[in-house]
Design a protein around this motif. Structure first.
Motif: not given
Lengths: 288, 249, 311
Positions: B93, B95, B132, B135-136, B138-139, B141, B145
């Motif tokens: 959840e 960022t 990024q 950004q969370s 989970a979103t 790639t 990650r």
């Protein structure tokens, strides 16, 4: 009370406990849902036996035969229509949901049947038998035999029937079962229905011995919990092992500490097992 | 060169399966050690054991002159042991920024949330995820990650960094990029132990290779020597091939 | 100070004005509203922030009620009894938490539920100390008239409500809250980055228990008579969860609103459907969980959307 009597009492009680817990254990093991309505199902089954006996003069044997399909359908529909919507939700949601459903059922029973304790007294009474100095009331003996029969039927069902194998498959590995072509949604509903049927039948058996009232439902539920944690989830052998252990501890504890501490003891035992061996005596890890 | 990590006769079993057999291994400060071996050899188990996830059943582990055998995971982290996971473990959840900030915050006592977030920006920039940051997780790639995982591991300012298959699931361009990052880290003086299957990367980056097979250490030395070691060839390709290879010289 | 926190404080301030407008009944209702909010907000620390579904609220509520009752019977003033009860609960919960919070999911839920049962039975059996099944009488505290009694207890509970809300807001914006959010999302990764998860979880459990315990103490003093099945009632564990779910897990403002809304519904139902009020409560729970799983807060467009739980 000498040792043999305590042991036999524990054996008898243990089978009864196993019978109470087996439906609960199945649902928890297969659907990973803790069904808080279980206790109320048992009480409802007891009321059914009571009603059939006093209104239609049908002996409890018939009650079992009637209860099984009736409760199966009830459970099946409940799962399919309501529980299935939250099957992927976290523990919190499913627990609170079944709690809410139980409130409805329990309240309905109190409203319609009243909270007073009823007793199904067989006429003529069956008395008790004595073997080698150990006394066992006949109704308890019959109840124990019925309890064992119910668990035996479930065992055979899980072992031999197609549906039973599918249920076990889903319990062991849901994803693998899906890949093997098992309709998991349907199995969930069947398993829940089965659990409800077992609860209903257990209720009929309990009606032979214990007083009936909606107030007893949480007691049955509590026992089911402890048996599952002690014995392990989702298996007949686990329920039997857990039931026997609980009955033994309750029996021995009663003798030494007095009967008022029996409930405390069982819950302390529960907590100890949860901490040291959460999968129970015969269970597998990973059923959180 | 001083020793930063020393394992002595470390063993670990899981209900009858011997995952590590008396592994004795040293890691010098500043080197890049490649840890290779067939699947199931015990590479990840070794890292788990050192980092306190699955404590050793026997043997000792000395890190930075202190005995860390059996310490808890979070203690290992605070002492300067950092790792990435084969299957990435982000805070889904949060960022990207908060993910890295968490690593900076808890690995060092006395840090504040505010300063951790500041520092996190730098680490994100290093792995190329600064765009990024908000950004969370989970979103992102998979490749991103993995880089996030690396940024988190670095934010802990480790003395020893375990990289567990950072390149799994990446295409060749992404692998190139990851290798470049590892070179930079090595240049900064961080000791690295990498579990890796891609030989190209191993030979490119590692100063030394250790080989595990069935839980035991079967070879340990310079890359060129290790890959020609008959025992290693046998472990990967089987006895027949090893014999054939040996006879060819 | 975020917008949501300010809204919460404004709500609390508004509630404080209640005695100016309402009579004894309204005050009683207000007292219960504050109490429910305390229970729900406290639960949220463990259940919402850390993600551990605790059913232990009733255990600490009962603990606080009895601890306060026993201490007051020994002659201690109300405020001191409540403070001691809260401190004892904090300690007890932290210790129990270190053990119980090693369990996950269902197992933790059951263990926390069993705590309620065990404490109830222990209190039931400790007849000399607690009066056992016959209950415990608690000496009167304030003034003489019904109104001053009602007003006194309202403000006592309101004060606790404010304290709890401040505690929750402090936790949410602190390192502790951030850590709990990490634990909730990925406990393994949390310890990998150096977070002492056992310590954080125990602390959260302790904090969630101490204000609940204090509320139990004030409740006991307010009703003057308690017995085990009254205060160790599982409903005191379940209702806060329903309130938190209604309002929106994790958001302190949402949870407080959920508590107020729940009480409103409960009063309406109780007054009109006395005999089946638990059934209606059950129906409410079912409807809520099936159709509004993220709570009321999810209905607001984007603004207070549930997020990584530090406000």
């Amino acid at each position: 009370m000498h040792a043999a009597q305590i042991l036999i009492n524990a054996l008898v009680l243990g089978c009864l406990y196993a019978c109470i817990a087996i439906g609960f254990s199945l649902v928890w093991g297969v659907l990973n849902v803790i069904n808080l309505i279980h206790g109320s199902f048992i009480v409802l089954g007891a009321y059914l036996a009571f009603a059939l006996y006093y209104l239609l003069h049908l002996s409890p044997w018939y009650a079992v035969v009637v209860a099984a399909p009736l409760f199966f359908v009830l459970g099946y529909l409940l799962q399919r229509l309501i529980l299935n919507r939250v099957i992927t939700a976290p523990v919190l949601v499913t627990l609170t949901l079944t709690f809410g459903l139980d409130l409805i059922l329990n309240n309905a029973m109190i409203y319609f049947f009243r909270a007073d304790y009823r007793k199904l007294t067989l006429a003529p009474p069956l008395g008790s038998i004595s073997i080698l100095g150990v006394v066992v009331p006949v109704d308890r003996l019959i109840a124990t035999a019925s309890a064992l029969a119910l668990t035996g039927i479930l065992y055979l069902l899980l072992r031999r029937s197609r549906v039973g194998r599918a249920i076990v498959a889903v319990r062991l590995d849901r994803d693998a079962a899906v890949l093997m072509g098992v309709d998991v949604k349907s199995i969930y509903a069947i398993a829940f229905g089965l659990g409800a049927a077992l609860a209903g039948c257990a209720g009929v058996v309990m009606a032979l011995i214990f007083p009936i009232s909606p107030l007893t439902s949480s007691g049955y539920l509590g026992k089911a919990f402890v048996v599952c944690v002690l014995g392990g989830l989702g298996s007949v052998s686990g329920a039997l092992a857990g039931g026997l252990l609980l009955a033994l501890v309750a029996g021995v504890g009663s003798t030494f500490f007095g009967p008022s501490h029996a409930t405390t003891l069982s819950f302390v035992l529960l907590i100890i097992f949860l901490i040291l061996r959460p999968q129970g005596l015969l269970g597998r890890k990973g059923f959180e | 060169m001083s020793e930063i990590l020393h394992l002595h006769n470390v063993s670990r079993h899981f209900s009858g399966l011997q995952a590590l057999r008396k592994v004795t291994l040293s890691v010098e400060k500043g080197e890049v050690l490649g840890l290779i071996g067939p699947n199931g050899a015990g590479k990840t188990t070794l890292v788990n054991t050192i980092c306190g996830v699955t404590p050793a059943n026997s043997g000792t582990i000395i890190f930075d002159s202190a005995d860390i055998t059996g310490i808890k995971t979070y203690q290992a982290a605070r002492r300067g042991l950092s790792r990435t996971f084969q299957v990435v473990q982000p805070f889904a959840e949060f960022t990207a920024l908060d993910n890295v900030a968490a690593a900076a915050l808890f690995s060092r006592p006395g840090e504040s949330l505010k300063s951790s977030r500041e520092q996190a920006k730098a680490y994100l920039a290093f792995v190329g995820l600064d765009a990024q940051a908000g950004q969370s997780a989970a979103t992102l790639t998979l490749a991103m990650r993995k880089r996030l995982e690396l940024a988190k591991a670095l934010a802990m300012r480790p003395k020893l960094l375990f990289l567990d298959e950072v390149n799994a699931g990446l295409n060749s361009a992404e692998v190139e990029r990851a290798t470049g990052l590892i070179h930079q880290l090595a240049a900064q003086g961080i000791t690295i132990v990498m579990i890796e299957h891609l030989m190209k990367v191993v030979l490119n980056v590692c100063t030394r290779i250790a080989v595990l097979h069935n839980g035991a250490l079967i070879a340990d030395g310079a890359p060129r020597d290790v890959i020609r070691n008959p025992a290693v060839v046998e472990a990967y390709l089987g006895q027949q091939y090893a014999q054939r290879n040996a006879s060819h010289g | 100070m975020t917008r949501v926190n300010v809204s919460l404080l404004v709500l609390i301030a508004c509630v404080a004005a209640l005695p100016l407008f309402g009579g004894a009944y309204a005050l009683r209702l207000g007292t219960i509203a504050c109490m429910y909010s305390i229970l729900a907000l406290s639960w949220n620390v463990v259940g919402g922030f850390a993600g551990y579904p605790s059913f232990a609220t009733a255990a600490f509520f009962g603990f606080g009620a009895y601890a306060t009752g026993v201490l007051m019977n020994d002659g201690l003033p109300l405020w001191l009894s409540v403070v001691i009860a809260a401190a004892a609960a904090l300690l007890l919960a932290a210790l129990l938490g270190a053990v119980l919070l090693r369990l996950r999911g269902h197992y933790f839920a059951i263990a926390s539920l069993s705590l309620v049962e065990v404490l109830r039975e222990l209190v039931n059996n400790a007849t000399d100390l607690t009066g056992g099944g016959m209950g415990l009488n608690i000496p009167l505290v304030a003034g003489s008239s019904v109104m001053s009694d009602a007003t006194f207890f309202f403000y006592a509970m309101w004060g606790l409500f404010l304290a709890t809300a401040l505690m929750v807001m402090a936790v949410a914006s602190s390192k502790l809250g951030f850590g709990l959010a990490c634990i909730r999302q990925n406990e393994t990764a949390s310890s990998m980055v150096g977070l002492n998860t056992t310590f954080y979880k125990s602390l959260a459990f302790g904090l969630s228990a101490c204000f609940v315990s204090a509320a139990g103490g004030v409740y006991a003093a307010c009703v003057h008579y308690i017995d085990p099945s009254d205060v160790f009632d599982i409903l005191y564990s379940v209702k806060p969860i329903v309130m938190a779910l209604m309002g929106g897990l994790g958001s302190p403002l949402g949870v407080a609103c959920g508590a107020f809304l729940y009480l409103g519904l409960e009063e309406v139902v109780w007054r009109n459907y006395v005999q089946i009020h638990t059934g209606v409560l059950g129906l409410l729970i079912v409807m809520l969980l099936l159709f509004l799983p993220h709570g009321l807060i999810s209905l607001r467009p984007g603004r207070f959307r549930r997020r990584a739980k530090h406000v």
